[in-house]
Design a protein around this motif. Sequence first.
Motif, PDB file in Angstrom:
ATOM      1  N   SER A 176      72.697 -76.083 108.742  1.00 51.69           N
ATOM      2  CA  SER A 176      71.909 -75.281 107.475  1.00 51.69           C
ATOM      3  C   SER A 176      70.824 -76.296 106.502  1.00 51.69           C
ATOM      4  CB  SER A 176      72.598 -73.924 106.695  1.00 51.69           C
ATOM      5  OG  SER A 176      72.950 -73.470 107.376  1.00 51.69           O
ATOM      6  N   GLY A 177      71.696 -77.343 106.396  1.00 55.41           N
ATOM      7  CA  GLY A 177      71.268 -78.620 105.824  1.00 55.41           C
ATOM      8  C   GLY A 177      70.634 -79.564 106.375  1.00 55.41           C
ATOM      9  N   LYS A 178      69.784 -79.415 107.646  1.00 53.53           N
ATOM     10  CA  LYS A 178      69.511 -79.871 108.487  1.00 53.53           C
ATOM     11  C   LYS A 178      67.863 -78.933 108.180  1.00 53.53           C
ATOM     12  CE  LYS A 178      71.707 -82.701 111.957  1.00 53.53           C
ATOM     13  NZ  LYS A 178      72.093 -82.841 113.333  1.00 53.53           N
ATOM     14  N   ALA A 179      67.622 -78.049 108.599  1.00 50.75           N
ATOM     15  CA  ALA A 179      66.744 -76.942 107.988  1.00 50.75           C
ATOM     16  C   ALA A 179      65.470 -76.996 106.808  1.00 50.75           C
ATOM     17  CB  ALA A 179      67.183 -75.452 108.499  1.00 50.75           C
ATOM     18  N   LEU A 180      66.679 -76.669 105.772  1.00 48.51           N
ATOM     19  CA  LEU A 180      66.764 -76.441 104.764  1.00 48.51           C
ATOM     20  C   LEU A 180      65.921 -78.249 104.291  1.00 48.51           C
ATOM     21  CD1 LEU A 180      69.427 -75.669 102.059  1.00 48.51           C
ATOM     22  CD2 LEU A 180      66.577 -74.365 101.935  1.00 48.51           C
ATOM     23  N   ALA A 181      66.388 -79.390 104.815  1.00 48.48           N
ATOM     24  CA  ALA A 181      65.817 -81.040 104.352  1.00 48.48           C
ATOM     25  C   ALA A 181      64.237 -80.881 105.226  1.00 48.48           C
ATOM     26  CB  ALA A 181      66.969 -82.041 104.487  1.00 48.48           C
ATOM     27  N   ARG A 182      64.510 -80.318 106.413  1.00 50.97           N
ATOM     28  CA  ARG A 182      63.361 -80.319 107.137  1.00 50.97           C
ATOM     29  C   ARG A 182      61.997 -79.177 106.666  1.00 50.97           C
ATOM     30  NH1 ARG A 182      59.316 -82.851 109.330  1.00 50.97           N
ATOM     31  NH2 ARG A 182      58.224 -81.646 111.386  1.00 50.97           N
ATOM     32  N   ARG A 226      64.170 -80.286 100.151  1.00 48.49           N
ATOM     33  CA  ARG A 226      64.776 -81.420 100.720  1.00 48.49           C
ATOM     34  C   ARG A 226      66.051 -81.692 100.101  1.00 48.49           C
ATOM     35  NH1 ARG A 226      61.481 -85.861 100.248  1.00 48.49           N
ATOM     36  NH2 ARG A 226      62.169 -86.656  98.560  1.00 48.49           N
ATOM     37  N   ASN A 227      66.372 -81.804  98.607  1.00 49.68           N
ATOM     38  CA  ASN A 227      67.166 -82.713  98.484  1.00 49.68           C
ATOM     39  C   ASN A 227      68.144 -81.618  98.730  1.00 49.68           C
ATOM     40  OD1 ASN A 227      66.012 -84.882  97.754  1.00 49.68           O
ATOM     41  ND2 ASN A 227      65.550 -84.202  95.108  1.00 49.68           N
ATOM     42  N   SER A 228      67.814 -79.952  97.814  1.00 51.12           N
ATOM     43  CA  SER A 228      69.177 -79.573  98.372  1.00 51.12           C
ATOM     44  C   SER A 228      69.614 -79.016  99.725  1.00 51.12           C
ATOM     45  CB  SER A 228      68.523 -77.940  98.653  1.00 51.12           C
ATOM     46  OG  SER A 228      69.805 -76.807  98.797  1.00 51.12           O
ATOM     47  N   GLY A 229      69.006 -79.744 101.062  1.00 51.97           N
ATOM     48  CA  GLY A 229      69.405 -79.392 102.193  1.00 51.97           C
ATOM     49  C   GLY A 229      70.088 -80.645 102.473  1.00 51.97           C
ATOM     50  N   ASP A 230      70.039 -82.411 101.975  1.00 56.02           N
ATOM     51  CA  ASP A 230      70.510 -83.447 101.675  1.00 56.02           C
ATOM     52  C   ASP A 230      72.304 -82.479 101.526  1.00 56.02           C
ATOM     53  OD1 ASP A 230      68.250 -84.400 102.856  1.00 56.02           O
ATOM     54  OD2 ASP A 230      67.726 -85.480 101.370  1.00 56.02           O
ATOM     55  N   CYS A 231      72.028 -82.246 100.147  1.00 59.01           N
ATOM     56  CA  CYS A 231      73.432 -81.995  99.290  1.00 59.01           C
ATOM     57  C   CYS A 231      74.036 -81.039 100.419  1.00 59.01           C
ATOM     58  CB  CYS A 231      72.994 -81.160  98.107  1.00 59.01           C
ATOM     59  SG  CYS A 231      72.174 -82.527  96.873  1.00 59.01           S
ATOM     60  N   VAL A 232      73.476 -80.197 100.930  1.00 54.04           N
ATOM     61  CA  VAL A 232      74.190 -79.153 101.983  1.00 54.04           C
ATOM     62  C   VAL A 232      75.605 -80.216 102.619  1.00 54.04           C
ATOM     63  CG1 VAL A 232      73.908 -77.324 102.848  1.00 54.04           C
ATOM     64  CG2 VAL A 232      72.938 -76.937 101.684  1.00 54.04           C
ATOM     65  N   ALA A 233      73.949 -81.078 104.101  1.00 49.28           N
ATOM     66  CA  ALA A 233      74.383 -82.064 105.037  1.00 49.28           C
ATOM     67  C   ALA A 233      75.024 -82.617 104.353  1.00 49.28           C
ATOM     68  CB  ALA A 233      73.251 -82.687 105.360  1.00 49.28           C
TER      69      ALA A 233
END
Length: 159
Positions: free
Chosen positions: A51-57, A84-91
């Motif tokens: 999920s984090g990768k998908a948000l960041a992408r 992108r920052n949100s995806g990084d946080c989730v990852a």
Amino acid sequence: MIVMKVSTPLLTLLFILFPTASGFLQKVKKFGKPLQLKMSLKPAAPALMDSGKALARSGELIIDLTSSLNLYGGGLSAAGAQIRNSGDCVAQAAASCRFKTAAELVCDELREGATCLLEATDKLKLAIDEAYTDDNPALATAMGKLLPCIYAMEMVVDF
């Protein structure tokens, strides 16, 4: 065993963002008002990472779109950066799930990711206004279609 109080909005956010990770939440017990998680977060790591990768992408794609449209430094690129920052946080939360003592850190990272999505909502609203100012109603309409998805996340966080 980790015993940690988990807020209901955070659980709702987890169920919405990561439906495949809901299996690890089956052992959440309700004791009065607060909920307590009494098991490892490690099973949630792969789904959170995906999920984090998908948000960041997704954020990167929005930033790339602004480059192709020559819209540098506007609300749309700022919204893409926040996504992108949100995806990084989730990852990062997913990476922390692998440690036994990191439950509080995981919750903090997910909360930070949700905050980034809220900020992305504000930036997207600004981008819509900018598109109308630039006489580009087609772009404004396309960006407006993103808002219901982000508003759903906002309602979960404000729950």
